[in-house]
Design an enzyme around this catalytic site. Sequence first.
Site, PDB file in Angstrom:
ATOM      1  N   ARG A   1     -48.180  28.292 -33.083  1.00 36.16           N
ATOM      2  CA  ARG A   1     -47.117  27.992 -34.057  1.00 36.16           C
ATOM      3  C   ARG A   1     -46.030  29.056 -34.095  1.00 36.16           C
ATOM      4  O   ARG A   1     -44.929  28.812 -34.574  1.00 36.16           O
ATOM      5  CB  ARG A   1     -47.708  27.878 -35.464  1.00 36.16           C
ATOM      6  CG  ARG A   1     -48.757  26.792 -35.606  1.00 36.16           C
ATOM      7  CD  ARG A   1     -49.497  26.946 -36.922  1.00 36.16           C
ATOM      8  NE  ARG A   1     -50.202  28.250 -36.915  1.00 36.16           N
ATOM      9  CZ  ARG A   1     -50.676  28.849 -37.997  1.00 36.16           C
ATOM     10  NH1 ARG A   1     -50.545  28.291 -39.180  1.00 36.16           N
ATOM     11  NH2 ARG A   1     -51.307  30.007 -37.908  1.00 36.16           N
TER      12      ARG A   1
ATOM     13  N   GLU B   1     -46.556  41.712 -41.117  1.00 37.94           N
ATOM     14  CA  GLU B   1     -46.304  42.444 -42.351  1.00 37.94           C
ATOM     15  C   GLU B   1     -45.258  43.490 -41.991  1.00 37.94           C
ATOM     16  O   GLU B   1     -45.574  44.493 -41.344  1.00 37.94           O
ATOM     17  CB  GLU B   1     -47.598  43.139 -42.787  1.00 37.94           C
ATOM     18  CG  GLU B   1     -47.969  42.943 -44.198  1.00 37.94           C
ATOM     19  CD  GLU B   1     -49.313  43.581 -44.522  1.00 37.94           C
ATOM     20  OE1 GLU B   1     -49.540  44.771 -44.203  1.00 37.94           O
ATOM     21  OE2 GLU B   1     -50.142  42.861 -45.085  1.00 37.94           O
TER      22      GLU B   1
ATOM     23  N   GLN C   1     -34.555  50.299 -52.793  1.00 37.13           N
ATOM     24  CA  GLN C   1     -33.454  49.332 -52.675  1.00 37.13           C
ATOM     25  C   GLN C   1     -33.492  48.724 -51.282  1.00 37.13           C
ATOM     26  O   GLN C   1     -33.763  49.412 -50.307  1.00 37.13           O
ATOM     27  CB  GLN C   1     -32.117  50.052 -52.895  1.00 37.13           C
ATOM     28  CG  GLN C   1     -30.896  49.168 -52.806  1.00 37.13           C
ATOM     29  CD  GLN C   1     -29.620  49.954 -53.135  1.00 37.13           C
ATOM     30  OE1 GLN C   1     -29.539  50.623 -54.143  1.00 37.13           O
ATOM     31  NE2 GLN C   1     -28.644  49.864 -52.248  1.00 37.13           N
ATOM     32  N   ASP C   2     -33.215  47.414 -51.199  1.00 31.87           N
ATOM     33  CA  ASP C   2     -33.099  46.719 -49.917  1.00 31.87           C
ATOM     34  C   ASP C   2     -31.646  46.331 -49.714  1.00 31.87           C
ATOM     35  O   ASP C   2     -30.976  45.893 -50.650  1.00 31.87           O
ATOM     36  CB  ASP C   2     -33.950  45.450 -49.897  1.00 31.87           C
ATOM     37  CG  ASP C   2     -35.443  45.732 -49.863  1.00 31.87           C
ATOM     38  OD1 ASP C   2     -35.837  46.884 -49.602  1.00 31.87           O
ATOM     39  OD2 ASP C   2     -36.221  44.800 -50.107  1.00 31.87           O
TER      40      ASP C   2
ATOM     41  N   ARG D   1     -21.004  49.296 -37.331  1.00 28.15           N
ATOM     42  CA  ARG D   1     -21.164  49.708 -38.723  1.00 28.15           C
ATOM     43  C   ARG D   1     -21.712  51.132 -38.682  1.00 28.15           C
ATOM     44  O   ARG D   1     -22.813  51.363 -38.233  1.00 28.15           O
ATOM     45  CB  ARG D   1     -22.098  48.773 -39.479  1.00 28.15           C
ATOM     46  CG  ARG D   1     -21.522  47.361 -39.627  1.00 28.15           C
ATOM     47  CD  ARG D   1     -22.423  46.495 -40.492  1.00 28.15           C
ATOM     48  NE  ARG D   1     -21.974  45.118 -40.513  1.00 28.15           N
ATOM     49  CZ  ARG D   1     -21.158  44.602 -41.438  1.00 28.15           C
ATOM     50  NH1 ARG D   1     -20.683  45.352 -42.396  1.00 28.15           N
ATOM     51  NH2 ARG D   1     -20.826  43.321 -41.384  1.00 28.15           N
TER      52      ARG D   1
ATOM     53  N   HIS E   1     -22.911  56.115 -40.933  1.00 29.74           N
ATOM     54  CA  HIS E   1     -22.917  56.304 -42.376  1.00 29.74           C
ATOM     55  C   HIS E   1     -24.094  57.147 -42.859  1.00 29.74           C
ATOM     56  O   HIS E   1     -25.131  57.220 -42.213  1.00 29.74           O
ATOM     57  CB  HIS E   1     -23.008  54.950 -43.086  1.00 29.74           C
ATOM     58  CG  HIS E   1     -21.905  54.013 -42.753  1.00 29.74           C
ATOM     59  ND1 HIS E   1     -22.081  52.651 -42.739  1.00 29.74           N
ATOM     60  CD2 HIS E   1     -20.603  54.225 -42.421  1.00 29.74           C
ATOM     61  CE1 HIS E   1     -20.933  52.062 -42.414  1.00 29.74           C
ATOM     62  NE2 HIS E   1     -20.033  52.988 -42.211  1.00 29.74           N
TER      63      HIS E   1
ATOM     64  N   LYS F   1     -33.720  55.742 -44.456  1.00 32.72           N
ATOM     65  CA  LYS F   1     -33.578  54.304 -44.207  1.00 32.72           C
ATOM     66  C   LYS F   1     -34.675  53.830 -43.267  1.00 32.72           C
ATOM     67  O   LYS F   1     -35.051  54.536 -42.335  1.00 32.72           O
ATOM     68  CB  LYS F   1     -32.232  54.003 -43.540  1.00 32.72           C
ATOM     69  CG  LYS F   1     -31.028  54.347 -44.365  1.00 32.72           C
ATOM     70  CD  LYS F   1     -29.741  54.065 -43.593  1.00 32.72           C
ATOM     71  CE  LYS F   1     -28.523  54.442 -44.409  1.00 32.72           C
ATOM     72  NZ  LYS F   1     -27.280  54.191 -43.655  1.00 32.72           N
TER      73      LYS F   1
ATOM     74  N   TYR G   1     -32.344  46.699 -44.253  1.00 29.94           N
ATOM     75  CA  TYR G   1     -32.929  48.030 -44.330  1.00 29.94           C
ATOM     76  C   TYR G   1     -33.286  48.421 -45.747  1.00 29.94           C
ATOM     77  O   TYR G   1     -32.657  48.009 -46.709  1.00 29.94           O
ATOM     78  CB  TYR G   1     -32.056  49.089 -43.657  1.00 29.94           C
ATOM     79  CG  TYR G   1     -30.649  49.234 -44.192  1.00 29.94           C
ATOM     80  CD1 TYR G   1     -30.320  50.259 -45.071  1.00 29.94           C
ATOM     81  CD2 TYR G   1     -29.646  48.370 -43.779  1.00 29.94           C
ATOM     82  CE1 TYR G   1     -29.030  50.412 -45.538  1.00 29.94           C
ATOM     83  CE2 TYR G   1     -28.354  48.517 -44.237  1.00 29.94           C
ATOM     84  CZ  TYR G   1     -28.052  49.542 -45.125  1.00 29.94           C
ATOM     85  OH  TYR G   1     -26.774  49.680 -45.594  1.00 29.94           O
TER      86      TYR G   1
ATOM     87  N   ASP H   1     -20.940  58.383 -50.758  1.00 28.61           N
ATOM     88  CA  ASP H   1     -20.834  57.612 -49.520  1.00 28.61           C
ATOM     89  C   ASP H   1     -19.969  58.381 -48.526  1.00 28.61           C
ATOM     90  O   ASP H   1     -18.852  58.789 -48.860  1.00 28.61           O
ATOM     91  CB  ASP H   1     -20.208  56.255 -49.849  1.00 28.61           C
ATOM     92  CG  ASP H   1     -20.232  55.286 -48.688  1.00 28.61           C
ATOM     93  OD1 ASP H   1     -21.020  55.491 -47.747  1.00 28.61           O
ATOM     94  OD2 ASP H   1     -19.457  54.318 -48.739  1.00 28.61           O
TER      95      ASP H   1
ATOM     96  N   LYS I   1     -12.320  51.599 -43.024  1.00 25.63           N
ATOM     97  CA  LYS I   1     -13.019  52.814 -43.447  1.00 25.63           C
ATOM     98  C   LYS I   1     -13.681  53.503 -42.255  1.00 25.63           C
ATOM     99  O   LYS I   1     -13.526  54.712 -42.058  1.00 25.63           O
ATOM    100  CB  LYS I   1     -14.062  52.465 -44.503  1.00 25.63           C
ATOM    101  CG  LYS I   1     -14.983  53.597 -44.882  1.00 25.63           C
ATOM    102  CD  LYS I   1     -16.112  53.096 -45.773  1.00 25.63           C
ATOM    103  CE  LYS I   1     -17.350  53.913 -45.551  1.00 25.63           C
ATOM    104  NZ  LYS I   1     -18.532  53.377 -46.168  1.00 25.63           N
ATOM    105  N   ASP I   2     -14.422  52.737 -41.447  1.00 23.83           N
ATOM    106  CA  ASP I   2     -15.133  53.337 -40.317  1.00 23.83           C
ATOM    107  C   ASP I   2     -14.171  53.878 -39.256  1.00 23.83           C
ATOM    108  O   ASP I   2     -14.470  54.860 -38.592  1.00 23.83           O
ATOM    109  CB  ASP I   2     -16.098  52.331 -39.689  1.00 23.83           C
ATOM    110  CG  ASP I   2     -17.321  52.087 -40.564  1.00 23.83           C
ATOM    111  OD1 ASP I   2     -17.504  52.796 -41.582  1.00 23.83           O
ATOM    112  OD2 ASP I   2     -18.099  51.174 -40.245  1.00 23.83           O
TER     113      ASP I   2
END
Length: 189
Positions: free
Chosen positions: A24, A29, A47-48, A60, A63, A73, A133, A144, A170-171
């Site tokens: 299947r 996990e 936090q996710d 991206r 950072h 992370k 993440y 930041d 920004k990046d």
Amino acid sequence: MIEIEETAIPGIRIVKPRRLGDARGWFSETFNRRAMAEVGIDIDFIQDNESLSAVPGTIRGLHFQTPDFAQTKLVRVQTGSIFDVAVDIRRGSPTFGAHVAVELSAENGKQLLVPRGFAHGFCTRVPDTRVFYKVDAYYSQAHDAGILWNDPALAIDWPVTSGKAALSEKDARLPRLADFDTPFVYDAG
């Protein structure tokens, strides 16, 4: 249930949860705090975060958050594939400015653990890539920060050229590592 692969920079680890498969498909996990602690990763993730990048070649990063909101992370890909990078930005570190790069994909199931004191970024390889993440500190706009993804001093062999990369404003304006006064200090202990 979890395989851990050390990298060339101590602290950065590749985490691979076991997949149990049959005709299947498979089950995995992707995070189990007790199992992670058993392999030496005892982090209180609070936090996710999730991003969707529509086009290949989306960058991206690189950072991070500065203290007192610095984050560890645990990064994985839900759909698609990324070239994932962590750069050591800890003053006094024997690996300062060095990086680890790894391909994370929905197919390979690998995750990258990026400790505090490292800049993190990625380049998407396919359309509609979703990256998920966990972090161990809340987002703080005041903390930041980042460094320029294609800083020549970092010598990262990105799978996209500057002219083809999809970047945020920004990046594109982030400083080079040499122009950033890092608040992170290497602790040999």
